[in-house]
Design a protein around this motif. Structure first.
Motif, PDB file in Angstrom:
ATOM      1  N   SER A 140     -12.210  -1.010   1.931  1.00 42.91           N
ATOM      2  CA  SER A 140     -13.136  -0.317   2.828  1.00 42.91           C
ATOM      3  C   SER A 140     -14.004   0.615   1.999  1.00 42.91           C
ATOM      4  CB  SER A 140     -12.359   0.499   3.870  1.00 42.91           C
ATOM      5  OG  SER A 140     -11.599  -0.332   4.689  1.00 42.91           O
ATOM      6  N   PRO A 141     -15.205   0.930   2.521  1.00 41.11           N
ATOM      7  CA  PRO A 141     -15.791   0.521   3.798  1.00 41.11           C
ATOM      8  C   PRO A 141     -16.391  -0.880   3.721  1.00 41.11           C
ATOM      9  CG  PRO A 141     -17.349   1.861   2.602  1.00 41.11           C
ATOM     10  CD  PRO A 141     -16.100   1.834   1.758  1.00 41.11           C
ATOM     11  N   VAL A 142     -16.905  -1.360   4.865  1.00 47.16           N
ATOM     12  CA  VAL A 142     -17.535  -2.671   4.901  1.00 47.16           C
ATOM     13  C   VAL A 142     -18.833  -2.592   5.699  1.00 47.16           C
ATOM     14  CG1 VAL A 142     -15.354  -3.913   4.723  1.00 47.16           C
ATOM     15  CG2 VAL A 142     -16.296  -3.403   6.990  1.00 47.16           C
ATOM     16  N   GLU A 149      -4.368  -0.303   0.603  1.00 43.90           N
ATOM     17  CA  GLU A 149      -4.719  -1.204   1.707  1.00 43.90           C
ATOM     18  C   GLU A 149      -3.703  -1.112   2.841  1.00 43.90           C
ATOM     19  OE1 GLU A 149      -5.446  -5.065  -0.058  1.00 43.90           O
ATOM     20  OE2 GLU A 149      -7.417  -4.405  -0.785  1.00 43.90           O
ATOM     21  N   TRP A 194      -8.464   0.166  10.801  1.00 45.46           N
ATOM     22  CA  TRP A 194      -9.746   0.836  10.978  1.00 45.46           C
ATOM     23  C   TRP A 194     -10.298   0.587  12.375  1.00 45.46           C
ATOM     24  CZ3 TRP A 194     -12.586   4.413   8.588  1.00 45.46           C
ATOM     25  CH2 TRP A 194     -12.257   4.742   7.276  1.00 45.46           C
ATOM     26  N   GLY A 229      -8.338  -2.671   6.567  1.00 47.37           N
ATOM     27  CA  GLY A 229      -9.004  -2.257   5.332  1.00 47.37           C
ATOM     28  C   GLY A 229      -8.145  -1.357   4.468  1.00 47.37           C
ATOM     29  N   THR A 248     -10.875   4.805   1.561  1.00 47.44           N
ATOM     30  CA  THR A 248     -12.181   4.649   0.900  1.00 47.44           C
ATOM     31  C   THR A 248     -12.329   5.530  -0.338  1.00 47.44           C
ATOM     32  OG1 THR A 248     -13.292   6.326   2.248  1.00 47.44           O
ATOM     33  CG2 THR A 248     -13.251   4.067   3.115  1.00 47.44           C
ATOM     34  N   HIS A 300     -19.532   3.130   6.253  1.00 51.46           N
ATOM     35  CA  HIS A 300     -19.710   1.855   6.934  1.00 51.46           C
ATOM     36  C   HIS A 300     -21.181   1.619   7.273  1.00 51.46           C
ATOM     37  CE1 HIS A 300     -15.349   2.422   7.628  1.00 51.46           C
ATOM     38  NE2 HIS A 300     -15.330   1.101   7.599  1.00 51.46           N
TER      39      HIS A 300
END
Length: 247
Positions: free
Chosen positions: A54-56, A202, A206, A193, A196, A117
């Motif tokens: 993350s983030p995505v 992991e 989220w 996720g 960050t 994000h």
């Protein structure tokens, strides 16, 4: 039993420090920036090799019949600290997020500018992360994106307590409920996720709110000036993941 206790204690330390992993030098820029995190320390290796980071950019979306989040917050902001990477607000006991039949206690919330994000490629000027942990050390984070607009009264109360001295804890005297920083409509995107910031662990649940909140340009700039610029990790590859959206 001892191994489990040690594991949970370690995660407890991690979550309380999420937003700034204590004792290790990393940053958002230069030779200690995000592209180098995985090489700074063996414990940070997931920042480099993780496949569910993350983030995505939330752009591979599947509409799903997701249950409503059960959010039970009460006033509990106890103190804030400028840890050099963000403004982190520690939270007292008694506030929960219930999901998947499990209660996750709100431990702290903190901020990033610009957002971490993205939504279909769109970057926002500000994002808040509400970090929760269950009794087994599992982590769940609610992300709220902010657009520039009207002055946010809760942020205003927090910002008046900010210290420019890194590491200084400031007691919050105002009665602040983290719930007031969440949008009225609680529709959300969900994906699996990571943290960050280092160590980028992991297995994090989220929940990114669909509806945005607002804060003023002055409030954004006050945070950015104090942090010395951007405080966001670049978006990471989705790889085989899909993002579910509550319909």
């Amino acid at each position: 039993m001892m191994r489990k206790t040690t594991f949970v204690a370690g995660l407890s330390f991690l979550i309380m420090g999420y937003g700034a992993y204590s004792g290790e030098h990393w940053s958002y820029h230069g030779k200690t920036g995000p592209e180098h995190w995985g090489d700074l320390k063996p414990e940070f290796i997931m920042c480099k090799i993780g496949k569910n980071q993350s983030p995505v950019d939330i752009n591979r979306i599947v509409e799903a019949e997701l249950k409503e989040l059960k959010i039970s917050y009460r006033p509990g902001a106890s103190y804030l600290v400028n840890n050099g990477h963000t403004i982190k607000v520690s939270y007292g006991k008694g506030s929960y997020l219930e999901v998947d039949g499990t209660k996750f206690e709100l431990k702290q919330f903190h901020f990033h500018a610009p957002s971490e994000h993205k939504i279909k490629g769109k970057l926002y000027p500000f994002e808040a992360h509400f970090v929760h942990m269950d009794k087994n050390g599992n982590i769940a984070v609610i992300g709220v994106l902010f657009k520039e607009g009207r002055k946010n009264p809760v942020i205003e109360k927090l910002w008046k307590n900010i210290s420019s001295k890194v590491g200084e804890k400031v007691k919050i005297t105002d009665k602040i409920n983290a719930y007031d920083l969440l949008p009225k409509k609680k529709r959300y995107y969900r994906y699996s996720g990571s943290l960050t910031t280092p160590p980028c662990s992991e297995g994090v649940r989220w929940f990114v709110m669909v509806e945005e909140m607002e804060l003023s340009k002055e409030q954004i700039e006050k945070f950015r000036k104090l942090m010395g610029g951007d405080t966001n990790r670049p978006v990471q590859p989705l790889n085989a993941r899909m993002v579910m959206k509550q319909d």
